[in-house]
Design a protein around this motif. Structure first.
Motif, PDB file in Angstrom:
ATOM      1  N   GLU A 183       0.867  -1.183   0.000  1.00  0.00           N
ATOM      2  CA  GLU A 183       0.000   0.000   0.000  1.00  0.00           C
ATOM      3  C   GLU A 183       0.897   1.224   0.000  1.00  0.00           C
ATOM      4  O   GLU A 183       1.579   1.486   0.986  1.00  0.00           O
ATOM      5  N   LEU A 184       0.894   1.937  -1.106  1.00  0.00           N
ATOM      6  CA  LEU A 184       1.760   3.097  -1.244  1.00  0.00           C
ATOM      7  C   LEU A 184       0.938   4.380  -1.213  1.00  0.00           C
ATOM      8  O   LEU A 184      -0.035   4.514  -1.948  1.00  0.00           O
ATOM      9  N   ALA A 185       1.355   5.306  -0.371  1.00  0.00           N
ATOM     10  CA  ALA A 185       0.703   6.606  -0.308  1.00  0.00           C
ATOM     11  C   ALA A 185       1.197   7.454  -1.475  1.00  0.00           C
ATOM     12  O   ALA A 185       2.281   7.222  -2.023  1.00  0.00           O
ATOM     13  N   GLU A 186       0.424   8.418  -1.850  1.00  0.00           N
ATOM     14  CA  GLU A 186       0.803   9.310  -2.941  1.00  0.00           C
ATOM     15  C   GLU A 186       2.116  10.008  -2.599  1.00  0.00           C
ATOM     16  O   GLU A 186       2.303  10.501  -1.485  1.00  0.00           O
ATOM     17  N   GLY A 187       3.041   9.980  -3.542  1.00  0.00           N
ATOM     18  CA  GLY A 187       4.344  10.591  -3.336  1.00  0.00           C
ATOM     19  C   GLY A 187       5.350   9.672  -2.659  1.00  0.00           C
ATOM     20  O   GLY A 187       6.502  10.045  -2.459  1.00  0.00           O
ATOM     21  N   GLU A 188       4.915   8.464  -2.266  1.00  0.00           N
ATOM     22  CA  GLU A 188       5.812   7.508  -1.602  1.00  0.00           C
ATOM     23  C   GLU A 188       5.980   6.238  -2.433  1.00  0.00           C
ATOM     24  O   GLU A 188       6.172   5.157  -1.895  1.00  0.00           O
ATOM     25  N   GLU A 189       5.908   6.387  -3.739  1.00  0.00           N
ATOM     26  CA  GLU A 189       5.971   5.228  -4.627  1.00  0.00           C
ATOM     27  C   GLU A 189       7.290   4.460  -4.509  1.00  0.00           C
ATOM     28  O   GLU A 189       7.351   3.279  -4.811  1.00  0.00           O
ATOM     29  N   ASP A 190       8.362   5.114  -4.081  1.00  0.00           N
ATOM     30  CA  ASP A 190       9.656   4.450  -3.966  1.00  0.00           C
ATOM     31  C   ASP A 190      10.000   4.098  -2.515  1.00  0.00           C
ATOM     32  O   ASP A 190      11.148   3.804  -2.198  1.00  0.00           O
ATOM     33  N   ALA A 191       9.007   4.073  -1.642  1.00  0.00           N
ATOM     34  CA  ALA A 191       9.228   3.855  -0.205  1.00  0.00           C
ATOM     35  C   ALA A 191       9.927   2.535   0.099  1.00  0.00           C
ATOM     36  O   ALA A 191      10.690   2.447   1.059  1.00  0.00           O
ATOM     37  N   PHE A 192       9.705   1.518  -0.717  1.00  0.00           N
ATOM     38  CA  PHE A 192      10.260   0.198  -0.418  1.00  0.00           C
ATOM     39  C   PHE A 192      11.249  -0.284  -1.474  1.00  0.00           C
ATOM     40  O   PHE A 192      11.537  -1.475  -1.564  1.00  0.00           O
ATOM     41  N   ASP A 193      11.811   0.652  -2.224  1.00  0.00           N
ATOM     42  CA  ASP A 193      12.843   0.285  -3.200  1.00  0.00           C
ATOM     43  C   ASP A 193      14.044  -0.349  -2.504  1.00  0.00           C
ATOM     44  O   ASP A 193      14.676  -1.258  -3.034  1.00  0.00           O
ATOM     45  N   PHE A 194      14.363   0.099  -1.289  1.00  0.00           N
ATOM     46  CA  PHE A 194      15.486  -0.481  -0.538  1.00  0.00           C
ATOM     47  C   PHE A 194      15.273  -1.974  -0.308  1.00  0.00           C
ATOM     48  O   PHE A 194      16.214  -2.769  -0.355  1.00  0.00           O
ATOM     49  N   LEU A 195      14.029  -2.364  -0.094  1.00  0.00           N
ATOM     50  CA  LEU A 195      13.698  -3.768   0.162  1.00  0.00           C
ATOM     51  C   LEU A 195      13.821  -4.575  -1.130  1.00  0.00           C
ATOM     52  O   LEU A 195      14.381  -5.671  -1.138  1.00  0.00           O
ATOM     53  N   ARG A 196      13.279  -4.031  -2.209  1.00  0.00           N
ATOM     54  CA  ARG A 196      13.360  -4.710  -3.502  1.00  0.00           C
ATOM     55  C   ARG A 196      14.819  -4.917  -3.916  1.00  0.00           C
ATOM     56  O   ARG A 196      15.198  -5.986  -4.392  1.00  0.00           O
ATOM     57  N   GLU A 197      15.632  -3.897  -3.732  1.00  0.00           N
ATOM     58  CA  GLU A 197      17.051  -3.981  -4.108  1.00  0.00           C
ATOM     59  C   GLU A 197      17.773  -5.032  -3.265  1.00  0.00           C
ATOM     60  O   GLU A 197      18.581  -5.802  -3.774  1.00  0.00           O
ATOM     61  N   ALA A 198      17.470  -5.085  -1.984  1.00  0.00           N
ATOM     62  CA  ALA A 198      18.136  -6.047  -1.093  1.00  0.00           C
ATOM     63  C   ALA A 198      17.755  -7.479  -1.407  1.00  0.00           C
ATOM     64  O   ALA A 198      18.541  -8.395  -1.191  1.00  0.00           O
TER      65      ALA A 198
END
Length: 169
Positions: A152-167
């Motif tokens: 669930e991504l809030a507006e403007g936080e679309e990259d909030a979990f990129d750190f997790l995807r990269e890891a």
């Protein structure tokens, strides 16, 4: 005539069904009653013992006052004996997913750590534990295999979990 005959059969079937249900209920009650067919005995009522804590007592049951117990807990946390696995205190901590240690950013934390659950679909059953990770107004769930779900991504936080995807790549 046919309507009456069919009605009689339906009435007989309903009466027979009701009788079967009644007999099954009586047998179950007899089987599980104290001293019944299964030999189930009622649990004894525990007798009051010394040191029973009265409601509203300021003791925790081990002889400590609430203040003493809070102090012991605080000292245990400071010495690293008590570690929080969820909540805002986990911001910036390291979690492990698929054997990979993942450092959470300082503004991300484990909102919940779910130890297990029941799978409805046997073909899709993610492995516990599940981490519900929160960052800002967004959240995502990661399972033990590293599958990311329920994002669930809030507006403007679309990259909030990129750190997790990269890891997890």
């Amino acid at each position: 005539m046919r309507f009456t005959y069919s009605r009689r059969i339906n009435t007989r079937i309903l009466a027979l069904s009701g009788l079967v249900i009644l007999i099954a209920g009586v047998m179950a009650a007899m089987a599980f009653s104290p001293g019944g067919a299964l030999g189930v005995e009622p649990l004894p009522t525990p007798a009051p013992t010394e040191g029973v804590i009265e409601p509203g007592s300021n003791h925790d049951g081990l002889g400590y006052t609430r203040e003493e117990a809070d102090q012991i807990l605080q000292e245990a946390r400071e010495q690293g004996h008590v570690v929080r696995t969820s909540g805002p205190e986990t911001a910036g901590s390291t979690i492990e997913v698929t054997g990979v240690p993942i450092q959470l950013p300082e503004d991300a934390y484990v909102a919940h750590r779910i130890a297990g659950g029941t799978c409805i679909d046997p073909d899709y059953c993610p492995k516990a534990p599940f981490y519900v990770i929160a960052r800002g107004s967004s959240s995502i769930v990661a399972d033990l295999d590293g599958e990311l779900m329920f994002e669930e991504l809030a507006e403007g936080e679309e990259d909030a979990f990129d750190f997790l995807r990269e890891a997890l790549q």
